[in-house]
Design an enzyme around this catalytic site. Structure first.
Site, PDB file in Angstrom:
ATOM      1  N   LYS A 101       0.914  -1.227   0.212  1.00  0.00           N
ATOM      2  CA  LYS A 101       0.060  -0.096  -0.062  1.00  0.00           C
ATOM      3  C   LYS A 101       0.841   1.289   0.155  1.00  0.00           C
ATOM      4  O   LYS A 101       2.043   1.149   0.574  1.00  0.00           O
ATOM      5  CB  LYS A 101      -0.791   0.048   1.315  1.00  0.00           C
ATOM      6  CG  LYS A 101      -2.156   0.802   1.276  1.00  0.00           C
ATOM      7  CD  LYS A 101      -2.961   0.311   0.142  1.00  0.00           C
ATOM      8  CE  LYS A 101      -4.534   0.936   0.526  1.00  0.00           C
ATOM      9  NZ  LYS A 101      -5.704   0.146   0.297  1.00  0.00           N
ATOM     10  N   THR A 185     -15.222  -3.106  -7.082  1.00  0.00           N
ATOM     11  CA  THR A 185     -15.203  -3.124  -5.731  1.00  0.00           C
ATOM     12  C   THR A 185     -16.885  -3.276  -5.284  1.00  0.00           C
ATOM     13  O   THR A 185     -17.347  -3.822  -4.691  1.00  0.00           O
ATOM     14  CB  THR A 185     -14.649  -1.826  -4.988  1.00  0.00           C
ATOM     15  OG1 THR A 185     -13.495  -1.801  -5.581  1.00  0.00           O
ATOM     16  CG2 THR A 185     -14.447  -2.137  -3.603  1.00  0.00           C
ATOM     17  N   SER A 345      -8.444  -5.664 -10.715  1.00  0.00           N
ATOM     18  CA  SER A 345      -7.329  -5.143 -10.971  1.00  0.00           C
ATOM     19  C   SER A 345      -6.294  -6.404 -11.677  1.00  0.00           C
ATOM     20  O   SER A 345      -5.538  -6.253 -12.486  1.00  0.00           O
ATOM     21  CB  SER A 345      -6.431  -4.678  -9.704  1.00  0.00           C
ATOM     22  OG  SER A 345      -6.819  -3.275  -9.577  1.00  0.00           O
TER      23      SER A 345
HETATM   24  N1  GLU Z   1      -7.284   0.322  -3.233  1.00  0.00           N
HETATM   25  C1  GLU Z   1      -8.135  -0.981  -3.487  1.00  0.00           C
HETATM   26  C2  GLU Z   1      -8.174  -1.920  -2.117  1.00  0.00           C
HETATM   27  O1  GLU Z   1      -8.048  -1.329  -1.145  1.00  0.00           O
HETATM   28  C3  GLU Z   1      -7.989  -1.682  -4.722  1.00  0.00           C
HETATM   29  C4  GLU Z   1      -6.429  -2.208  -4.804  1.00  0.00           C
HETATM   30  C5  GLU Z   1      -5.886  -2.664  -6.057  1.00  0.00           C
HETATM   31  O2  GLU Z   1      -6.632  -2.938  -7.081  1.00  0.00           O
HETATM   32  O3  GLU Z   1      -4.823  -3.031  -6.178  1.00  0.00           O
HETATM   33  O4  GLU Z   1      -8.663  -2.987  -2.527  1.00  0.00           O
END
Ligand code: GLU
Length: 415
Positions: A101, A185, A345
């Site tokens: 992250k 999501t 993703s």
């Molecule tokens: N930010 C999103 C999460 O917390 C997506 C992360 C991604 O697609 O790598 O799941």
């Protein structure tokens, strides 16, 4: 910051699996924390410096994977927690990534589009040695979006001297992002919500839902609910406050009001409520889809929903979670509920590497399959082991990460 719920659940799962404290420590500790100060030129000609981070938690199952957020509250502890959640989330979804992250401590609302572009490019320049399609694959998160990813992909390709679509996910479809990624999501969350409604045998119709947060994820779920007559959206909020109407909100009008006015304040045919009031409404389903630590020891006693779907990452603290569990409220943990984003993703990364693109129906069908497989497995584990859905999700993901670590020789000892 209160202790995050995932730490307690992970520990319980490790105990059930017979893992020692040392082994648990190994699985909880990030591989690497990289920090950088990013200096950019403001439109005024002055220079501003922003502190930035990338935490790489675990790569036993594949390259680190996870979003980059732009937010004034970004700090190391927060990004460490979020990177760890990505490891467990990718393992729940059974996709070949580890967890990472990133974040920049910034209030993006105070930057112009040109300044944001410089910051996005600056982030790539600062971390270029540590990120890449086989190493660590960024994506959008809070306050970053497909435009941010387009700038990042362009900057990475410029530095490397050739085009690299697979460097980030969540790109615009026009730049070979995946169809379906923007809603992924929310759609993944909706598949899990439907599954849980059937599992809990909630027969009441319509099912009343409150959503905290009207960003990409919360707004997407609101749209999906408006297409399904089994549900009625009765409350929504953004960072400044919310609207409540017990007979149901017209989703298209709410979203149009927010678009035109920049906030929900003053939305007609409803009462204005605060974010704290929204959480405590007498609804069937509550969906935190904003930031961390919204339900804690201070308000968990007052939550009236029967089911909570964590579309935000880490919205419930450990003490809040314990109270909700003792009150018999079902909580679908973030690492399952919001895994749809990173799952698509993964599909985007696969399509970029193949240079061959799927139709939206194919993306959504594959997403549904992976989400339901994970959801059904977690429900089964929770029933068999008599544990919460959160502990069950950690039993599933810990087992997978632990196995990968052992096979690589990164955890030695008992099997
Ligand atoms: N930010 C999103 C999460 O917390 C997506 C992360 C991604 O697609 O790598 O799941």
């Amino acid at each position: 910051m209160e202790q995050p719920a995932y730490q307690v659940a992970l520990k319980e799962a490790a105990q059930i699996l017979g893992r020692s404290d040392v082994e648990l420590d190994r699985l909880m500790t990030p591989d690497r924390i990289i920090q950088a100060d990013i200096a950019i030129q403001l439109d005024s000609g002055e220079t501003a410096i922003f502190s930035a981070l990338r935490v790489q938690h675990n790569a036993a199952r594949g390259p680190y994977k996870g979003g980059i957020r732009f937010h004034p509250q970004v700090d190391v502890e927060e990004v460490k927690t979020l990177s760890s959640l990505m490891t467990w989330k990718c393992a729940v979804a059974n996709i070949p990534f580890g967890g990472g992250k990133g974040g920049v401590k910034v209030d993006p609302k105070k930057l112009s589009p040109l300044e944001l572009e410089r910051l996005a490019r600056g982030y790539v320049q600062a971390f270029v040695k540590h990120i890449g399609p086989n190493q660590d694959v960024p994506a959008p998160d809070v306050n970053t979006n497909e435009q941010t990813m387009a700038w990042m992909m362009d900057e990475y390709s410029r530095i490397k001297g050739h085009q690299m679509h697979d460097f980030v996910t969540g790109k615009p479809v026009a730049l070979f992002g995946s169809k379906g990624r923007e809603m992924a999501t929310s759609l993944g969350g909706k598949f899990i919500l439907d599954l849980m409604i059937d599992h809990l045998q909630i027969t009441k119709r319509p099912i009343q839902v409150a959503i905290q947060g009207l960003g990409n994820v919360g707004g997407g779920l609101a749209k999906l609910l408006s297409l399904d007559p089994r549900y009625k959206l009765v409350a929504v909020s953004d960072s400044q406050g919310g609207s409540y109407c017990p007979t149901g909100l017209e989703v298209s009008e709410v979203l149009a009001h927010k678009q035109t006015n920049g906030s929900l304040a003053g939305f007609p045919y409803s009462h204005d409520i605060t974010n704290a009031e929204l959480l405590e409404l007498d609804v069937d389903v509550l969906v935190p889809a904003a930031l961390e630590e919204q339900i804690t020891s201070s308000n968990a006693e007052h939550i009236k929903a029967k089911l909570i779907l964590e579309l935000a990452n880490n919205p419930i603290s450990a003490s809040g979670d314990a109270i909700l569990n003792s009150r018999g409220i079902s909580v679908v943990p973030d690492i399952l509920a919001n895994a749809g984003g990173v799952t698509v993703s993964y599909f985007e990364w696969v399509q970029n590497r193949e240079g061959w693109y799927w139709e939206e129906g194919e993306v959504n069908g594959r997403l549904q399959k992976l989400m339901l497989e994970a959801g059904q497995q977690i429900i089964k584990i929770a029933d068999e082991k008599k544990v919460s859905l959160r502990v069950a999700a950690f039993l599933l993901s810990l087992e997978r990460v632990d196995r990968a670590m052992r096979l690589r020789g990164k955890l030695v000892g008992r099997n």
